[in-house]
Design a protein around this motif. Structure first.
Motif, PDB file in Angstrom:
ATOM      1  N   CYS A 703       0.779  -1.179  -0.006  1.00  0.00           N
ATOM      2  CA  CYS A 703      -0.051   0.134  -0.027  1.00  0.00           C
ATOM      3  C   CYS A 703       1.039   1.424   0.020  1.00  0.00           C
ATOM      4  O   CYS A 703       0.336   2.313  -0.170  1.00  0.00           O
ATOM      5  N   GLY A 704       2.096   1.148   0.112  1.00  0.00           N
ATOM      6  CA  GLY A 704       3.075   2.245  -0.111  1.00  0.00           C
ATOM      7  C   GLY A 704       2.887   3.038  -1.026  1.00  0.00           C
ATOM      8  O   GLY A 704       2.929   4.155  -1.196  1.00  0.00           O
ATOM      9  N   LEU A 706       0.250   3.935  -2.585  1.00  0.00           N
ATOM     10  CA  LEU A 706      -0.814   4.859  -2.523  1.00  0.00           C
ATOM     11  C   LEU A 706      -0.325   6.358  -2.266  1.00  0.00           C
ATOM     12  O   LEU A 706      -0.847   7.341  -2.225  1.00  0.00           O
ATOM     13  N   LEU A 707       0.834   6.119  -1.667  1.00  0.00           N
ATOM     14  CA  LEU A 707       1.489   7.529  -0.653  1.00  0.00           C
ATOM     15  C   LEU A 707       2.646   7.998  -1.722  1.00  0.00           C
ATOM     16  O   LEU A 707       2.702   9.215  -1.798  1.00  0.00           O
ATOM     17  N   PHE A 708       3.311   7.294  -2.343  1.00  0.00           N
ATOM     18  CA  PHE A 708       4.532   7.400  -2.837  1.00  0.00           C
ATOM     19  C   PHE A 708       4.549   7.290  -4.169  1.00  0.00           C
ATOM     20  O   PHE A 708       3.481   6.419  -4.632  1.00  0.00           O
TER      21      PHE A 708
END
Lengths: 765, 725
Positions: A703-704, A706-708
């Motif tokens: 899910c990283g 989604l941010l980066f």
């Protein structure tokens, strides 16, 4: 390249890390590519531009996917091989130490020996585990001669390595099987690797696999069932194909194995049952599927998951009864008919006077299964429990205190002539041979069953009172019928109060030596509890006649042994001053179990999970609940998710859900159990928890993105995975003495190898 | 101003006369003649003692359930002006004239009577017809077991009342919400439902099962709400918050509230004091607080103290010694030091006093100003009456040989030097130099030479040690465990220099000064934990039964027997109703499974609307039965037939659901309907006959002749007394 990977230096911690990192890097990009391929094929428009753009060279998607599948398969295989090798090494390292009996080896080793010696015994668990241990011992040259008396006894020159090795072998199958299961559920090798690594580097799993115990065998079958079910689920698009049948049958076989080792196997049966019910529900709702086809599905599952395991389970018992044909320590738990099967038992080809007579010495056994022999001993009922007279109990073991003399009320037996027979309706006294007291009852409440009257031993040397008189009644008999030894069911009616001699099946407290309560019941309903048979019958004045008992059928033996087992299991109550481990202790790794040694000078092994791994598991369960709820709410709200997130939610809810359910089913029931509990009961649940950790952490890391930006996220993923594995390995390095043995000072001493590692005050090393 | 008042002011009354009539009948059957018998009936003997304690405001602990039920019973006693003076010692004892029997029994009877109209309302809220509701209500009305249980000072009728109100209010809320109503009353229903859940839980722990069922239902409904994509996220958020406040947070707050009232009412020291911690006891009027009220707070060198084991396991006890030595040889042949015994003694005794001595000073009096003992200080402990020093050494303890013996040191000149220095470690200290405080500090005494910790082994000594508890030194113990902790309970500053004077001083009561208050949360946690962890001796009662016997009523309970005649009261249900209810349950399950499977294949036998109604009724009634029945199989406590009554109530409601369903959807021809109606009427008549026949056992009068009684013993397993004259 492959061969290079497989060369592992045993102690090379750093080498492993670099190896892993290099491999992980390769794997990630491969997987991304696969996903891109799949998305491009199926959803196309939904796929992210970044994913689609990876598909640069112009080959058709199908072809590319098969190629990548091939790549992935070789990658998976090599990682799997690595996991297998590592788990073999960790489980077999120092397998022969300590060279003495550790903890429950004293039971299970002993029972293995019983199989080798073919002696009958009684245990609360079904026989498969001990049979396999016995077999392993037999095949590796152990002759069953070691007595396994108490923990700490040295094995000397007995061959115990085979039995330990067998358990360790099954124990080392767990990480690879976990790897395959998680791989199948999540389609992510990262998740699979994390799950497998938690098991490989867990000191608890290592310790429990290294000794002659039922747990590694049980866990092997549990994990086997789960893997086969998952594989079977994957075959749902090709029903009735060969692999479909294979996995179905294998699931059934594993379920039978799990149940055959311990009744804890029921939990995995429930898991598979729920999964199957869900699957059938899905099929039933599929309106394209004709009903006839549905029945086919149903009957195939009934065959594979009910009939087949049941047959196998019964066969295990058949083998058990065939192998154990000699009389042994477990005889007294079983009925007279059962005992007559056993060579060496006094009922085997018994010969004794056929009809009960006055002046005979007899043992009286309750008809109810595991009801015990009528027993008395030189101990009084304690103060406050009825009258302070001698105890009368039911006792499951053969003992001279089970002997009673049959007398006339006035003891007017003419000693010279042939004794008279006892007949239906006669009034007799029963004198306890050892203490010369009479079987007696009176208007006092029984110790546990307050509705009944107390039964005591009363009077001495032939002086008694009218409360010692009992009327003999043969069930289904008429006035004047003689009492057949072994075959008649007899009731003893108390003359003065009209109640009937009764075995309640309840265990007396400590003052009654945990024997079975015997009372006099005012309710005259015919139940096995109030029926007795005469088992041993000694009268020198009567001719002995060979009695061929009605040999019980196999089904009767099967049912009887199960009832005895279940009674035995629920009878395992914590004794006074013995602190029972509480289920909430387990996931927090609150307290372990001493396998061997207490003092500073001894070789100590302590069963305790690697705290880093266990606490991570605990954390992951919370994390999983949070993530799954979020995912479920998002789906329920109909939020438009990207294809990738959609897929993650599905893995989280389906694959994770199955594992979470498995964890619940293997953990929660212990809260309702009244029997004594131990730390090692958590290990099956821990397997599920570890696999769940794999899936949860993998999805969290994914899910990283989604941010980066994608590239950063992928990098982060790799780094986090490496860090996680490094943490596992380092904590394993710190705690490995727990499994592989400690000597010298205890942990609170700064000189100890474990100094500073007692992170919880409740750990006892 | 005046124009805004609309005249005339009218009230439009909408009275359901049938409901009123049924309520009245409920009141008649439950309330008539509850003065009779004027004697203690069954469990009144148990609840009565708590009522008396409430009247006298004495503190007690009852492990059987939370305090709300007891408090409601006590309310009746309070309104009736009961002074609490009655000895509740045996069932059947005649009440004395100061016991207001009517007001003691009237509240449970009212609750029982109100269950009848509540059943009606629940059926209506489940959207079944009024006729069905009347049927269900009649069955509840004529249910002998419910009547018996309501007519005495017992808790089941209160529990059933709160369960039904909880269900009713929730259904009302849900129905109103789904019909689009958005008014304040809507939320009042929801809040009332939450409060009712808390009350049910407050009466008996078993109320938690229905609470869970209701929560499940609410979660399901909320989940549908979340799935409704027409609603905005904010609205969904608000809905979820409000519902979880009403059904999760509010019940917890109410539960705290019950305990708050309970603890404020019981402010005096009572029979269960010794089970509580010293701090708790000190918060009660009288008892320990009378002793400790004027004690000095800080322990100093020269203090005279009694040391209590904090854990109170197996029993609360005080560090003790007496002028008897350990036997030279134990029964198993091991030797001892033959020094003075140190034990832990569960009673107050002058031999429990110890003096705290500074190793560097000879005097046993407190200097002025007092030199306080702090965390980490080294002390010696001198036994007040015998002046022996508390000592431990490398000798095996008498009963637990793996631990060290603790003794009062005597110099036998056998090269066994004294090792009597102890380090004080305050476990609940706030700073590293915390001062040892009376009652408040939990202290661990660590032996200086061997670093063993002074603790209870948990075993008792044999006859030579007067069966007192064994005290040992344990070298392995480290860190915090209550079993190893001690606190100072009684405390005063020693003034006497001479041994004789000191003995005199020890015999005299202490008083000097502290006062300490526990917060409510501390008290609540302590009481609740004690209630949950208290080990009850698992004994079988003469009338206890197993859940398997309940469904078919194979068991009864004798509640009261007339001392001389054949008049008697039994808990026996209306067996006709019970049998029909069992049939109804079986039929419901079959129908449900049948519909469910057929719907899955897209075959709809009944309209969608009916199906939802059927499922909802099933969830409430069949679900209510399941959650109130099955958990008993896993309980290890003594169980009675009356535990089945909540489940029975739901099962009776289910019966009417099934009958209406049969009538409307299964029997379609008018002939079938007619015959069903005939059967129903006959059934109701049978129910009435059964009620009437059994009513002598329900009301205790008229008295039956000894010839009649055997005809009423329909089951062999029923215990019914027949007096032959």
């Amino acid at each position: 390249m492959e061969s290079q990977r497989c060369q592992i230096q045993p102690a090379g911690k750093e080498d492993l890390c670099t190896l892993r990192r290099r491999k992980g890097g390769g794997k990630t990009s491969e997987r991304e590519a696969i996903r891109a391929g799949r998305l491009g094929g199926s959803e196309g428009a939904n796929g992210r531009p970044a994913a689609a753009s990876e598909d640069t060279n112009g080959r058709p998607v199908e072809e590319k996917r098969s190629l990548q599948d091939g790549h992935r398969r070789t990658g998976t295989c090599s990682v799997l091989a690595l996991v297998a090798v590592l788990s073999l090494i960790t489980r077999f390292y120092k397998i022969l130490e300590p060279p003495h009996i550790c903890w429950d080896e004293t039971h299970f080793g002993k029972m293995g020996s019983y199989y080798i010696n073919r002696t009958f015994f009684f245990d609360v668990h079904p026989p498969l585990g001990k049979m396999l241990i016995g077999l392993a011992g037999h095949l590796t040259g152990y002759d069953g001669s070691f007595p396994f008396i108490r923990p700490g006894d040295k094995y000397e020159d007995h061959d115990y390595w085979g039995m330990r090795g067998f358990c360790a072998l099954l124990g080392s199958c767990l990480p690879p099987v976990a790897y395959l299961t998680v791989q199948e559920l999540s389609r992510s090798s990262t998740a699979a690797l994390i799950a497998a690594a938690t098991l490989v580097f867990d000191t608890g799993c290592i310790t429990i696999s290294q000794y002659i115990l039922l747990d590694p065998i049980l866990m092997f079958f549990i994990m086997g069932s789960v893997l086969c079910t998952v594989k079977f689920n994957q075959q749902r698009h090709r029903p009735f194909s060969a692999p479909w049948w294979l996995w179905l049958v294998l699931t059934g076989v594993n379920l039978a194995g799990a149940l055959g080792v311990k009744f804890v196997g029921l939990f995995v049966i429930m898991l598979v049952g729920l999964n199957t019910a869900w699957d059938l529900w899905r099929l039933l709702g599929d309106l394209d599927l004709p009903l006839a086809e549905f029945w086919k599905h149903l009957s195939a599952r009934v065959f594979g998951l009910i009939l087949l395991p049941l047959t196998l389970y019964i066969m295990i018992f058949a083998v058990h009864f065939v192998v154990l044909k000699k009389s042994g320590p477990g005889d007294g738990f079983f009925s007279s008919a059962f005992q007559s099967r056993l060579i060496g038992n006094n009922l085997h080809n018994a010969s004794m006077p056929e009809y009960l007579a006055y002046g005979s010495t007899v043992t009286v056994k309750n008809i109810r299964i595991a009801g015990g022999y009528l027993h008395s001993h030189w101990h009084l009922y304690p103060e406050g429990v009825g009258a302070r007279q001698q105890q009368v109990t039911g006792y499951l073991h053969k003992d001279y205190n089970n002997l009673w003399l049959v007398q006339r009320p006035n003891n007017s037996e003419d000693l010279s002539r042939t004794p008279d027979l006892v007949r239906h309706g006669d009034v007799i006294r029963l004198e306890h041979k050892e203490t010369t007291r009479f079987l007696h009852s009176h208007l006092h409440k029984a110790p546990l069953t307050k509705k009944h009257l107390q039964v005591t031993g009363y009077g001495i040397n032939g002086t008694g009172d009218p409360n010692d008189l009992w009327q003999v009644e043969v069930c289904g008999g008429r006035q004047g019928d003689p009492v057949k030894v072994l075959r008649s069911k007899v009731r003893f009616l108390h003359r003065a109060t009209g109640c009937v001699l009764y075995s309640t099946g309840k265990t007396l407290p400590k003052w009654g030596w945990e024997q079975v309560e015997v009372t006099c019941s005012p309710y005259l309903k015919e139940t096995p509890n109030s029926q007795w048979n005469i088992e041993d019958h000694i009268n020198h004045k009567l001719p002995n006649i060979s009695l061929s008992l009605l040999k019980p059928s196999f089904l009767e033996i099967l049912v009887e042994s199960h009832i005895v087992m279940i009674r035995g299991n629920s009878g395992l109550k914590p004794k006074d001053h013995e602190s029972s481990s509480k289920p909430w202790h387990w996931p927090v790794n609150y307290q372990g179990l001493r396998f061997s040694g207490v003092n500073e000078t001894e070789y100590r092994v302590y069963l305790l999970g690697n705290p880093v791994i266990w606490w991570l598991n605990l954390l992951s369960i919370g994390l999983y609940l949070l993530m799954a709820t979020t995912a479920a709410v998002l789906l329920q709200r109909g939020v438009q998710l990207g294809g990738r997130s959609q897929e993650r939610c599905q893995v989280l809810l389906d694959g994770g859900g199955l594992l979470f359910l498995g964890w619940l089913l293997h953990y929660l029931p212990f809260y309702t159990m009244g029997r004594i509990l131990y730390y090692h009961h958590y290990f099956p649940a821990m397997l599920f928890s570890s696999m769940l950790t794999g899936i949860t952490l993998d999805i969290l890391l994914q899910c990283g993105d989604l941010l980066f930006p994608l590239a950063v996220a992928r990098h982060l993923h790799r780094v986090a995975q490496g860090l996680l594995l490094a943490a596992f390995i380092y904590s394993f390095y710190l705690f490995h003495p727990l499994s592989y043995g400690m000597r010298g000072p205890l942990a609170h001493d700064p000189a100890s190898a474990m100094a500073g590692l007692r992170w919880m005050e409740s750990w006892e090393f | 101003m005046l124009e805004s008042i609309k005249l005339p002011i009218t009230v439009k009354a909408d009275v359901n006369l049938v409901l009123v009539a049924l309520t009245l009948m409920g009141l008649v059957t439950r309330l008539c003649g509850i003065n009779f018998p004027k004697a203690v009936v069954f469990d009144e003997v148990y609840y009565g003692q708590f009522v008396s304690l409430y009247m006298k405001q004495l503190f007690f602990i009852d492990e059987s359930g939370p305090p709300l039920g007891h408090m409601i019973l006590a309310l009746g006693a309070y309104l009736g002006g009961f002074d609490g003076n009655f000895v509740w010692d045996r069932i059947g004892a005649e009440y004395t004239s100061n016991v207001p029997v009517w007001s003691l029994r009237v509240i449970p009877a009212l609750a029982g009577a109100l269950c009848v109209p509540l059943g009606y309302q629940v059926m209506v809220e489940l959207r079944y017809s009024h006729l069905t509701a009347v049927g269900a209500t009649l069955l509840l009305l004529l249910e002998n077991a419910l009547i018996v249980q309501s007519r005495f000072m017992l808790l089941e009728s209160l529990l059933i009342f709160f369960l039904l109100t909880a269900v009713l209010f929730y259904l009302r809320f849900h129905n109103a919400y789904s019909s689009g109503e958005r008014s304040l009353t809507l939320w009042v229903w929801l809040v009332m439902s939450g409060v009712s859940c808390a009350c049910a839980l407050g009466v008996k722990y078993t109320g938690v099962f229905t609470y869970m069922l209701l929560l499940g239902l609410a979660v399901f409904h909320t989940w549908q709400l979340i799935g409704n994509q027409a609603l905005s996220n904010a609205l969904v958020m608000v809905q979820v918050m409000v519902r979880s406040f009403a059904l999760l947070i509010l019940p917890v707050l109410c539960y705290f509230g019950f305990f708050y009232v309970h603890l404020s009412l019981l402010c005096r020291s009572g029979p269960h004091d010794p089970m509580m911690s010293s701090a708790f006891q000190a918060s009660l009027e009288g008892g320990l607080s009378r002793i400790t009220q004027w004690q000095p707070l800080e322990v100093a060198y020269g203090s005279q103290v009694t040391l209590r084991s904090v854990s109170s396991k197996p029993v609360p006890c005080w560090l003790h010694s007496h002028r008897v030595n350990y036997p030279i040889r134990y029964e198993d042949g091991r030797g001892s030091s033959h020094q003075q015994q140190i034990t832990c003694y569960p009673f107050k005794d002058v031999n429990n006093w110890w003096v705290i001595k500074d190793p560097g000073r000879q005097e046993l009096v407190v200097s002025s100003p007092p030199q306080t003992v702090k965390h980490g200080d080294i002390i010696q402990l001198v036994h007040g009456m015998t002046s022996r020093f508390l000592n431990t050494h490398d000798v095996a303890a008498p009963v637990s040989p793996h631990l060290q013996e603790v003794s009062g040191y005597i110099d036998f000149n056998v090269s066994m030097p004294s090792q009597n220095l102890w380090k004080v470690e305050i476990l609940n200290r706030e700073s590293e130099r915390a001062v040892w405080k009376t009652i408040y500090s939990e202290v661990q005494l660590v032996h200086v030479n061997t670093s063993a910790v002074l603790k209870l082994s948990g075993a008792s000594l044999p006859e030579w040690g007067f069966r007192q508890l064994e005290v040992v030194g344990d070298k392995l113990s480290k860190g915090y465990q209550q079993r190893w902790a001690w606190n100072v309970e009684e405390h005063r500053y020693g003034r006497s220099h001479e041994q004789k004077e000191r003995e005199q001083e020890l015999h005299s009561p202490t008083h000097i000064d502290i006062s300490r208050n526990l917060t409510f949360i501390d008290k609540f946690l302590e009481v609740q934990l004690k209630m949950l962890t208290m080990k009850i001796e698992e004994t079988e009662h003469k009338y206890s039964s197993s859940p398997l016997e309940w469904v078919t009523m194979d068991t009864n309970i004798v509640y009261w027997l007339h001392p001389s005649s054949n008049a008697q009261i039994h808990l026996i249900g209306n067996i006709v109703t019970w049998t029909f209810a069992n049939l109804g349950l079986a039929l419901f399950s079959l129908l449900f499974i049948w519909y469910l499977l057929r719907r899955r294949r897209n075959i709809h036998d009944i309209p969608e609307e009916t199906w939802h109604q059927f499922v909802q009724a099933g969830a409430v009634c069949a679900g209510g039965w399941v959650v109130n029945y099955l958990p008993f199989f896993m309980m290890e406590k003594t169980l009675f037939l009356y535990h089945y009554l909540p489940a029975l109530t739901f099962k009776i409601l289910l019966l009417s659901v099934v009958i209406e369903h049969l009538h409307v959807h299964i029997f379609r021809s008018s002939l079938q309907r007619r015959s069903l109606e005939g059967v129903l009427l006959a059934g109701l008549a049978l129910v009435y006959v059964c009620y009437h026949t059994l009513s002598p056992f329900t009301y205790g009068y008229p008295e039956l002749s000894s010839e009649d009684i055997p005809f009423l013993r329909w089951r062999e397993s029923w215990d019914i007394l027949i007096r032959q004259h």
